[in-house]
Design an enzyme around this catalytic site. Structure first.
Site, short mmCIF file in Angstrom:
data_model
loop_
_atom_site.label_atom_id
_atom_site.label_comp_id
_atom_site.label_asym_id
_atom_site.label_seq_id
_atom_site.Cartn_x
_atom_site.Cartn_y
_atom_site.Cartn_z
N ARG A 52 15.05 -47.38 9.57
CA ARG A 52 14.28 -47.61 8.33
C ARG A 52 14.55 -46.48 7.33
NH1 ARG A 52 9.38 -45.82 7.87
NH2 ARG A 52 8.61 -46.43 9.92
N TYR A 103 13.61 -63.15 -15.40
CA TYR A 103 13.50 -63.87 -14.14
C TYR A 103 12.02 -64.12 -13.83
CZ TYR A 103 13.33 -64.62 -9.13
OH TYR A 103 13.04 -65.14 -7.89
N ASP A 152 17.96 -54.69 -15.32
CA ASP A 152 18.34 -55.67 -14.30
C ASP A 152 19.72 -56.19 -14.70
OD1 ASP A 152 18.77 -57.93 -12.76
OD2 ASP A 152 16.67 -58.54 -12.74
N LYS A 198 23.14 -62.25 -5.54
CA LYS A 198 23.91 -63.06 -6.49
C LYS A 198 25.39 -62.65 -6.47
CE LYS A 198 19.67 -64.26 -7.39
NZ LYS A 198 19.02 -65.32 -6.67
#
Ligand SMILES: Cc1ncc(COP(=O)(O)O)c(C=O)c1O
Length: 378
Positions: A51, A103, A175, A200
């Site tokens: 982690r 978005y 973004d 994407k």
């Protein structure tokens, strides 16, 4: 990796090295969640628990940083996890500006969970510098940009807006999902952070979910440390195999995005002359209001196109229903072309036009894509 290498070279080599133990050319996948301590309790390899850090994630983060021209990158389990880490790094009560077209998942996050967190969010038109200047007359802690925006492909002048946002004391996050680092480099244009849904274009094959934040050299250290804390303690990190898959995909990003954008440019021009198409949203078209700005900050118009068909909601649904080669599905950036009627896919507060179809251009032959769109439009 010398920083002066070009992006194509970074895409193939950043984060990778020949394994000294075996000579393996492709990177090893390190699935281990934990790493052995020496007898004295120290960590001889600097690794403790996955982690916190993992060799496969570290390699991917190095590649993200090289591609965006940043100094440090953080990988997350999804684009939304990356966005969440930025928002969590703000103190409750912070003022943040977001684009009016963005978005819908980012908007939902801001209006639900982070409204409860005390975030004071305003949604403005970043393509209008008068509106931006007025909004930034008061201090803001965060300016969130998305260019081209999802789904209307609005273009924000990154250089101008980043200058105004910095003067107002804001952390500027862009973004960059829809452009990819190959087409736009927000850090070089003044953003502190470039954000990605790596699901994407960076992943590119519709088979791995992920997110990334890349910090520029002058990103405030305190902000970087707070986000890093959320990554490690919050734990929304990608699995090692997802990191490995993504690193593998990055090598072909430059050729994929350029070929997809070249297809999109041809399709957008064709749609623009189609009698059943009322409006095409594509920054590569000279008629797009952001065309000149996009020419300065973007290499080409990108691979996303939105278009409105005559007849509104019902007509858009009919077009989507009739595609044969193109797949009806959400998401974008993969090798296969996808189409989506957006209105029913977005929450009730959506301002997206009823007849809007969003098209993610893939790597198929452009003539086959045009033939399919042509028969679907009737
Ligand atoms: C521009 C943009 N940002 C962020 C996201 C969220 O990414 P993810 O689905 O990987 O959480 C998306 C997803 O579609 C997007 O299009």
């Amino acid at each position: 990796m010398p920083p002066d290498h070009r992006q194509e070279t970074h895409a193939v080599h950043a984060g990778r090295r020949i394994d000294p133990a075996t000579g393996a050319v492709t990177p090893n996948l390190t699935m281990s969640t934990t790493f052995e301590r020496a007898a004295d309790g120290t960590l001889p390899h600097g690794l403790n628990y996955t982690r916190l850090d993992n060799p496969s994630r570290r390699a991917l983060e190095q590649a993200f940083a090289a591609l965006e021209g940043g100094t440090e990158a953080m990988a997350f389990a999804s684009g939304q996890a990356a966005t969440t880490a930025i928002l969590q790094s703000l103190a409750p009560g912070a003022r943040a500006l977001f684009p009016d077209d963005l978005y819908h998942g980012t908007r939902a996050l801001v209006k639900t969970s982070f409204a409860r967190w005390g975030l004071v969010a305003e949604f403005i038109d970043f393509s209008d510098l008068v509106i931006v200047t007025t909004a930034l007359n008061q201090p803001a802690q965060l300016v969130w940009l998305e260019t081209p925006s999802n789904p209307l492909l609005k273009i924000t002048d990154l250089t101008a807006v980043c200058r105004l946002a910095r003067a107002a004391g804001a952390l500027v996050v862009a973004d960059n999902t829809w452009a990819s680092p190959l087409l736009t480099q927000p850090l070089a244009l003044g953003a502190h952070v470039a954000m990605h849904s790596t699901t994407k274009y960076l992943g590119g094959h519709s088979d791995v979910l992920g997110g990334a934040l890349v910090f520029g050299a002058d990103a405030p250290t305190a902000a970087v440390e707070r986000v890093r804390e959320w990554q490690k303690l919050g734990g929304a990190v990608p699995a090692p195999f997802d990191c490995w898959l993504l690193l593998r995909s990055l090598a072909t990003l430059p050729v994929r995005i350029r070929a997809q954008s070249a297809n999109a440019a041809v399709i957008a021009a064709w749609l623009d002359t189609h009698p059943k198409v009322e409006h095409v949203y594509y920054p590569g078209l000279p008629t797009h209001p952001g065309h000149e700005i996009s020419r300065r900050q973007m290499q080409g118009g990108g691979a996303m196109i939105s278009f409105e068909v005559a007849g509104g909601f019902a007509a858009a649904r009919t077009v989507a229903a009739h595609v044969r080669l193109i797949t009806r599905a959400t998401s974008l950036g993969g090798v296969e072309s996808l189409i989506e009627h957006r209105k029913p896919a977005e929450p009730p507060d959506s301002t997206t036009p009823d007849g809007l179809l969003r098209f993610s251009t893939g790597l198929e032959h452009v003539d086959d894509l045009i033939a399919d769109l042509g028969q679907a439009l009737g």
